[in-house]
Motif scaffolding. Sequence first.
Motif, mmCIF file in Angstrom:
data_model
loop_
_atom_site.group_PDB
_atom_site.id
_atom_site.type_symbol
_atom_site.label_atom_id
_atom_site.label_comp_id
_atom_site.label_asym_id
_atom_site.label_seq_id
_atom_site.Cartn_x
_atom_site.Cartn_y
_atom_site.Cartn_z
ATOM 1 N N GLY A 164 0.777 -1.269 0.044
ATOM 2 C CA GLY A 164 -0.032 -0.033 0.130
ATOM 3 C C GLY A 164 0.771 1.340 -0.027
ATOM 4 O O GLY A 164 0.740 1.939 -0.819
ATOM 5 N N LEU A 165 1.559 1.418 1.091
ATOM 6 C CA LEU A 165 2.419 2.619 1.410
ATOM 7 C C LEU A 165 3.418 2.679 0.183
ATOM 8 O O LEU A 165 3.576 3.975 -0.433
ATOM 9 C CB LEU A 165 2.832 2.685 2.839
ATOM 10 N N SER A 210 -3.055 8.670 -0.014
ATOM 11 C CA SER A 210 -4.524 8.266 0.402
ATOM 12 C C SER A 210 -5.028 7.089 -0.249
ATOM 13 O O SER A 210 -5.961 6.687 0.842
ATOM 14 C CB SER A 210 -5.324 9.588 -0.317
ATOM 15 N N SER A 211 -4.818 6.767 -1.281
ATOM 16 C CA SER A 211 -5.344 5.460 -1.790
ATOM 17 C C SER A 211 -4.916 4.398 -0.763
ATOM 18 O O SER A 211 -5.418 3.111 -0.823
ATOM 19 C CB SER A 211 -4.883 5.151 -3.364
ATOM 20 N N SER A 212 -3.588 4.273 -0.584
ATOM 21 C CA SER A 212 -2.872 3.377 0.242
ATOM 22 C C SER A 212 -3.500 3.308 1.670
ATOM 23 O O SER A 212 -3.416 2.323 2.305
ATOM 24 C CB SER A 212 -1.305 3.382 0.347
ATOM 25 N N LEU A 213 -4.251 4.436 2.094
ATOM 26 C CA LEU A 213 -4.787 4.424 3.643
ATOM 27 C C LEU A 213 -6.108 3.821 3.336
ATOM 28 O O LEU A 213 -6.673 3.059 4.314
ATOM 29 C CB LEU A 213 -4.706 5.751 3.998
ATOM 30 N N VAL A 214 -6.763 4.090 2.154
ATOM 31 C CA VAL A 214 -8.281 3.414 1.909
ATOM 32 C C VAL A 214 -8.407 2.358 1.484
ATOM 33 O O VAL A 214 -9.222 1.225 1.674
ATOM 34 C CB VAL A 214 -8.903 4.592 1.131
ATOM 35 N N LEU A 224 -0.779 2.014 -7.611
ATOM 36 C CA LEU A 224 0.060 2.606 -8.476
ATOM 37 C C LEU A 224 -0.506 3.240 -9.519
ATOM 38 O O LEU A 224 -0.133 4.462 -9.934
ATOM 39 C CB LEU A 224 0.986 1.427 -9.199
ATOM 40 N N VAL A 225 -1.611 2.656 -10.247
ATOM 41 C CA VAL A 225 -2.228 3.413 -11.268
ATOM 42 C C VAL A 225 -2.837 4.790 -10.852
ATOM 43 O O VAL A 225 -2.847 5.915 -11.604
ATOM 44 C CB VAL A 225 -3.480 2.393 -11.810
ATOM 45 N N LEU A 226 -3.669 4.916 -9.738
ATOM 46 C CA LEU A 226 -4.315 6.036 -8.935
ATOM 47 C C LEU A 226 -2.936 7.085 -8.918
ATOM 48 O O LEU A 226 -3.181 8.300 -9.231
ATOM 49 C CB LEU A 226 -4.799 5.658 -7.659
ATOM 50 N N SER A 227 -1.838 6.560 -8.493
ATOM 51 C CA SER A 227 -0.616 7.652 -8.201
ATOM 52 C C SER A 227 -0.214 8.081 -9.685
ATOM 53 O O SER A 227 0.189 9.071 -9.751
ATOM 54 C CB SER A 227 0.452 6.716 -7.385
ATOM 55 N N LEU A 228 -0.068 7.407 -10.473
ATOM 56 C CA LEU A 228 0.457 7.638 -12.122
ATOM 57 C C LEU A 228 -0.591 8.771 -12.674
ATOM 58 O O LEU A 228 -0.187 9.464 -13.212
ATOM 59 C CB LEU A 228 0.548 6.435 -12.714
ATOM 60 N N THR A 229 -1.901 8.576 -12.307
ATOM 61 C CA THR A 229 -2.810 9.372 -12.881
ATOM 62 C C THR A 229 -2.619 10.776 -12.319
ATOM 63 O O THR A 229 -2.610 11.613 -12.817
ATOM 64 C CB THR A 229 -4.430 8.943 -12.414
#
Length: 625
Positions: free
Chosen positions: A431-432, A463-467, A499-504
């Motif tokens: 996640g992190l 944020s996505s790694s926390l959720v 990873l995809v959300l972070s790349l976005t």
Amino acid sequence: MQLHVVDIVIIVVYLGSTVFIGYWVSHRASHDMRAYFLGGNKMPWYVLGISNASGMFDISGSMLLVYWMFIYGLKSVWIPWLWPTFNQVFLMVYLSAWLRRSKVMTGAEWIKTRFGTGRGAQLSHLIVVVYAFFSIIGFFSYGFKGIGKFAATFLPWHISPNVYALVLVSITAIYVIKGGMISVVITEVVQFCILAIASFAVGTIAMMKVAPDLLHKVVPAGWDNVFFGWHLNLDWSALIPAASAKIAQDGYGLFGFFVTMLFFKGVLVSAAGPAPNYDMQRILSSKTPREASIMSAWVNVVLTFPRYFLIIGLTVLAAAFYSDFIRSMGTNMDFELVLPYALARFVPAGLLGFLIAGLLAAFMSNFAATVNAAPPYFVNDIYKRFINPDAPPRTYVRLSYLASFAVVVIGVLIGWNVTSVNSIVLWIVSGLWGGYTASNVLKWYWWRFNGYGYFWGMVAGISSSLVLPKTIQGIPVVQNFLLSHPINVDVSITFPLVLVLSLTGCFAGTLLTKAEDDAVLIDFYRRVRPWGFWGPILRKVQAQDPVFERNRDFPRDMFNIVVGIVWQVSLVALPLYVVIREFGRAAATLTVILATSAILKFTWYDHLVEREVESETGQPAEWAR
């Protein structure tokens, strides 16, 4: 269990000596921030390497490695790619040198060299501090939970694991908070020597007590084979049914798919460079970029053999003589406790105290390194930069004490409520680190990537790694899929989604804002000399300096990474084959180690000086052409 008085004396003397040594040298760290955080960049690479290895030789990780080795056998050498362990190969080949050339104190301060001082850089600076906080607290909680479980098995007072952990954390904090980097490194070197001696002793005991025929009777077929197919194919059902249930719970049944995902994730995480923790701090503490690279290679050598001598030794002893007890525990068996159970039953008095002291040293090393990595981000990257840039050096050092103490308090509060070491590891590595990867890969290799892209990529990732970890497993479609497909959710689903959300976030933040100033990019490119997509900046540099040449090391670096990963895995496998007395396989593995070492000598080590000449002049030295 009841410890022998000799063991208790050894443990008490060790703890008292460590605190005394750490506190005694602490006055050397009180001069200024660079002395406190980086030891003044005066420590030699081999000392920093042993210190770094000691920080990695942690009790929680050792408990995990024994649990994995017990259930998955020698195939478990691939599971630590969760971190991934081969990030040390990427660091030794090129990333340590790139990072050390920046001449900064922290990962957040490095942002200024890449993105300048504009609003995007300020936001990036802030988000790195936030990430460092989450990362450090995560590792702190991981260590807290492991040492509590370990201590409760051995120490004689009937108190909870959390209280034991709190006591040991408090003892270690005495010298860590006061002593800074120098105190941490010196005590870690002493601790590593203790731990290495004890590890070799345990491995030797296992070799003497467990013959190969006995081992083969208590483990499933294929347990002693490093190599694997698409399926794990380890059948524990007739021996220890709880082990089969644990494999299903872990989601490692499709082992070939699992390792493939680990490699994919590991390459991305490794290419991003070190996270802002103690590993990065030791790279930045080295004298030169060349020594930073050698230090990262040295970590592989000094850490692997003693650590895996201990891991396989305890595992073999537990499998041979403790299987009946484990089987009697049924589904209540906590495999993270195999390590302390094995120690309690098979290690003689005197050596047991020495080994417990060594494993306490492992915890204290990891804890010390983690806590010492935190203050620079709060003091140097927030207080000094935004609040009081002209304070006396002693003020910054005193605030570092306060920041270290705050991290300890917060880490204890979180670690108190965590239930499993493995659960923390999976959140950190899938996640992190998934949230960290995209921004930190692009920052090295793509000139157009800017501070806004870095900030929004990190925000989306963190944020996505926390959720996501909890949300995904509650989706009915995912639940139904997992019933028929035994995969690990964290590695196979959580990491790719994060990873995809972070790349976005990275691409949206970058392409919707302007590029960084040419002066910032030119200075960074000239100083660090990365390879990658830097063509427009290279042309601008060459317009100012026609003799400047681009970094042409990419093919050689990729070759060295492949060779380095084979070298590292062989270093892990060698002590395993030695302890289980598979001497033919050990000889073949040693041959691979010698061959890959010879290759790396000519393709990596011999070029380190040449690279630094190039980084200083922008072109190869005459003797290196």
